[in-house]
Design an enzyme around this catalytic site. Structure first.
Site, PDB file in Angstrom:
ATOM      1  CB  CYS A  69     -37.967  41.862  46.141  1.00  0.00           C
ATOM      2  SG  CYS A  69     -37.040  40.372  46.471  1.00  0.00           S
ATOM      3  CB  CYS A  72     -37.431  39.717  43.148  1.00  0.00           C
ATOM      4  SG  CYS A  72     -38.255  39.114  44.624  1.00  0.00           S
TER       5      CYS A  72
END
Length: 140
Positions: A69, A72
């Protein structure tokens, strides 16, 4: 020449329908996330065992992330910094690729997601990337 205009008109109609469908889906999903996060507030944590026992008293943060991600990767340093600075707040990182059952129990739909807890209850759910200032404000 007329058939070329018809083909172009059909092509642009298809593109228009696809774009409207995409934006409707994204907007609907955002509305659903907002509704779901409001519904989760005040609920007791679904798990209060193991490392989650630290969240029973005081403030806590459960950070759901995934290794692939991109947002993230931007939030990871912020979480690390705040976990070092805010000693009274318990931080728990959950990799949903390794523990998908935890994400299901908490109802996590997207990464990154941050659940802020207080005394074993969900105080707020932040879905998507957030800034350090926003997170710091929520943890006061």
């Amino acid at each position: 020449m007329e058939t070329l205009y018809k083909i172009a008109a059909i092509f642009f109609d298809i593109i228009f329908v696809l774009l409207v469908s995409y934006f409707t889906f994204v907007f609907g999903l955002r509305l659903y996330w907002k509704f779901k996060s409001k519904r989760m507030r005040g609920q007791e944590l679904p798990i209060l065992e193991g490392e989650f026992l630290r969240l029973k008293r005081g403030k806590g943060v459960i950070y759901f992330h995934a290794p692939n991600c991109r947002p993230c990767k931007f939030i990871d340093p912020v979480i690390k910094k705040l976990s070092k600075e805010l000693k009274k707040v318990a931080f728990i990182k959950v990799n949903i690729a390794e523990k998908p059952e935890l994400a299901r129990k908490f109802g996590i739909l997207a990464t990154p997601s941050i659940i802020i807890t207080k005394d074993g209850h969900i105080e707020e759910v932040l879905m998507g990337p957030v800034t350090e200032g926003t997170l710091r404000e929520k943890l006061k």
